[in-house]
Write a protein that holds these residues in place. Sequence first.
Motif, short mmCIF file in Angstrom:
data_model
loop_
_atom_site.label_atom_id
_atom_site.label_comp_id
_atom_site.label_asym_id
_atom_site.label_seq_id
_atom_site.Cartn_x
_atom_site.Cartn_y
_atom_site.Cartn_z
N LEU A 112 50.09 -42.95 -0.36
CA LEU A 112 51.22 -42.71 -0.91
C LEU A 112 50.14 -43.68 -2.67
N VAL A 113 49.04 -44.26 -1.74
CA VAL A 113 48.23 -44.33 -3.16
C VAL A 113 47.64 -43.47 -4.12
N GLY B 257 49.84 -42.53 -6.54
CA GLY B 257 50.06 -43.71 -8.07
C GLY B 257 49.27 -42.90 -9.14
N ARG B 258 47.81 -42.29 -8.45
CA ARG B 258 47.09 -42.10 -8.89
C ARG B 258 47.21 -40.73 -10.06
N SER B 259 46.42 -41.08 -10.86
CA SER B 259 45.98 -39.63 -12.15
C SER B 259 45.30 -38.74 -11.61
#
Length: 82
Positions: free
Chosen positions: A17-18, A21-23
């Motif tokens: 999930l992290v 969310g990261r580009s």
Amino acid sequence: MVLRLLYVIFVRLVGWLVLLGRSSAAKDVELLVLRHEVAVLRRTNPRPTLDWTDGAVLAALVCRLPRLLREHRLVTPDTILG
């Protein structure tokens, strides 16, 4: 045993999930940093030694990482300045 398995599954899911969310730029920089660290570790036998060029490349790339990832690298920008 079951509790440990559930914990590992939970940690993996949160990690994914992290990542969502990261580009993509942050992911690309992290891959470059990890590849360069692996290259340094492969060419040293007992203990990794960093040339000034290795440190410069890693410091420049590490500056682009998010703060949480920056704390777990071999070379930090502060290490280069010291």
